[in-house]
Structure formats: C-alpha cells, structure tokens
Scaffold this active site. Structure first.
Site, mmCIF file in Angstrom:
data_model
loop_
_atom_site.group_PDB
_atom_site.id
_atom_site.type_symbol
_atom_site.label_atom_id
_atom_site.label_comp_id
_atom_site.label_asym_id
_atom_site.label_seq_id
_atom_site.Cartn_x
_atom_site.Cartn_y
_atom_site.Cartn_z
ATOM 1 N N HIS A 1 0.776 8.208 3.170
ATOM 2 C CA HIS A 1 1.499 7.589 4.277
ATOM 3 C C HIS A 1 2.982 7.934 4.322
ATOM 4 C CE1 HIS A 1 -2.121 5.328 5.003
ATOM 5 N NE2 HIS A 1 -2.097 4.825 3.792
ATOM 6 N N GLY B 1 -4.227 2.034 8.445
ATOM 7 C CA GLY B 1 -5.130 1.474 9.451
ATOM 8 C C GLY B 1 -4.835 0.018 9.749
ATOM 9 N N ILE C 1 0.082 9.733 7.700
ATOM 10 C CA ILE C 1 -0.618 8.928 8.699
ATOM 11 C C ILE C 1 -0.243 7.453 8.554
ATOM 12 C CG2 ILE C 1 -2.546 10.541 8.749
ATOM 13 C CD1 ILE C 1 -4.170 8.487 7.134
ATOM 14 N N ASP D 1 0.853 -1.185 0.000
ATOM 15 C CA ASP D 1 0.000 0.000 0.000
ATOM 16 C C ASP D 1 0.891 1.238 0.000
ATOM 17 O OD1 ASP D 1 -1.710 2.101 0.385
ATOM 18 O OD2 ASP D 1 -2.846 1.151 2.007
#
Length: 281
Positions: free
Chosen positions: A192, A210, A207, A187
C-alpha cells in the site's frame, strides 16, 4: 493504541493438514484501547473533510462504525500466522459488519475471534473469521488458493448484481495520499506504500486498502440517503479488483424493500466492489 492479546496460535508456514480442521478454531481474545486522536485520524483517512466537525473535532466527535474493523484486524492476521493459509497468496475476499451499539469517543473494546466457517471452493478455500464484541460483530472472508479440495461444502455464492436499473449513482474521489494515511491505523503491508512491493505483487503502483475503499463509500452514500455515516448499522462488500489512490469511483445504488441500499463500485472499466450493501438507522 495499546493491545493485550491471548493468541490462538502462532506460526507462519501454511499447515499441511486437512483444511477443514480449522473450522471452529478459537483465535483467542484481545482488548484494544484507543483515544480520540486515533478515531479522528481514521475519519480523515476514509475521506472525512475538515468541515465534518462531528467526525474530526473531539468536542463533537461521533466515531465512524467502520473504525471497529481496524481494531479487529488482529483476528484474520492471527489465523494467517497460525498457518491456516499462505499469507503471501491469500486475499481478503468479502467483509461484513453489523453494528450493535456506538463506539465511544475513546475507550477499551474487548473482542473474541474464531473461524466460523471453512468453505471448499475446489482449488481454494474460504476462511470466515468472525469477531464478536459488545459493540459490533464482523466477519472477514479470506480466499486462500491451494487450500481447497478437502471435500467440504462449497458455501453460498456471492449476491448477484440486481437486474433492475440503478436507482441512484454517486461519485467518490479517492485521495492520492489515502493509502498512506490509512496504513497508519495498523495495516502496514508494503503493497500500500512501496512501488517496488506493489510491482512484486503484480500491481503497477501501490493500491488502496479494501477496507478503506469500502468505508470511504459510506460517507457520500449516507449523505445521498439523508443519513449520518455514524448511523451505519450494517455493511457488506466483496473486493472484486484493486483501487489505486486517486481513482474516481462510480457507485451505483439500488434500494430494496427492507430499507437496505445495495451498491456496486467501479473505477474506469473495472468493478472494484460488488455484492455490497449498507443500512443506516
């Protein structure tokens, strides 16, 4: 990692048709081959220590069950590419994982995927993308603004926080380089890693993924329960707010009568993972 796919469709722009038409859609199949290095990199990315030899040393390796979610990420990506929703505004709402048997240290995993449900939340739709294999079954719930209002069922509500006081609490410190490591597993969304991409998305800085946060919690959670993280059998969590690399998470836990641990995680004053549960063998 090598991949062979039979895509269910490609596109890029959101469909203008009835959202309900996506329910039951076959997303095809994919065969993914991985080696021990990738499984070890995953363990390090979600918080394993160099002293956790059965997670980071190939001669003793036990593959973390949540590694399967990196192998199956193609499925929700395929639905977005097929035009079911706007990939720029859709968010990963909830993740579920059920472990059927341990993943091998290295090998090949065959998977199939479909849209199991499409729920009508009014202004948005939720697409449940189900992936099946001999080793696991997993469901991504994707919250897609602007795709609701088609007259479908609203679907189940999220599990509420238990009314009882927590039975346990633990702290999980995320690493400043954790998102940078985790993105190497597939990903590679710029959100990110790139501060400018994060600002464009309304975030002050990059960030955490998740799925990285959710998996990272399972390691200290297993330890607190006297279990091994590779013995995870079931996992579920709702992504309520972003986590930033370096955040310290406060995880509150509750035991239910069936041997399952319910939990919530918070960073500072915000709940970041809610309606979560884990079950270990």
């Amino acid at each position: 990692m090598t991949e062979r796919s039979e895509p269910g469709g490609v596109g890029g722009r959101p469909s203008t048709g009835n959202t309900s038409e996506w329910q039951g859609k076959d997303l095809g199949s994919r065969t993914v081959t991985y080696d021990e290095t990738r499984a070890i990199l995953y363990a390090l990315a979600v918080g394993a220590d160099a002293s956790d030899l059965d997670l980071v040393f190939e001669e003793r390796l036990r593959v973390l069950p949540t590694f399967a979610l990196t192998l199956a990420q193609w499925a929700p990506d395929a639905l977005g590419s097929a035009g079911a929703f706007d990939v720029g505004t859709a968010v990963h709402g909830t993740q579920r994982l059920r472990v059927l048997q341990p993943l091998p240290r290295s090998g090949t995993v065959e998977m199939t995927a479909r849209v199991a449900e499409v729920w009508d939340k009014g202004s948005a739709a939720v697409f449940d993308v189900a992936v099946e294999s001999a080793y696991f079954s997993a469901t991504w719930s994707i919250f897609a603004p602007g795709r609701g209002g088609f007259g479908g069922e609203r679907g189940p509500s999220a599990r509420r926080r238990p009314e009882a006081d927590p039975s346990g609490e633990l702290s999980v410190r995320t690493a400043s380089n954790q998102a940078a490591l985790y993105r190497l597993l597939g990903d590679r969304h710029h959100l990110h890693i790139d501060p400018e991409a994060a600002k464009t998305a309304g975030m002050p800085r990059p960030i955490m993924h998740g799925l990285c946060t959710l998996a990272a919690i399972t390691l200290p959670l297993a330890s607190s329960l006297g279990a091994h993280p590779a013995d995870l059998r079931e996992l579920e969590g709702r992504f309520a707010a972003p986590v930033f690399p370096g955040d310290e998470l406060r995880v509150e836990t509750w035991k239910d009568d069936g041997g399952t641990t319910l939990f919530e995680a918070a960073a500072a004053d915000r709940t970041v993972i809610s309606a979560a549960l884990a079950r270990f063998a």
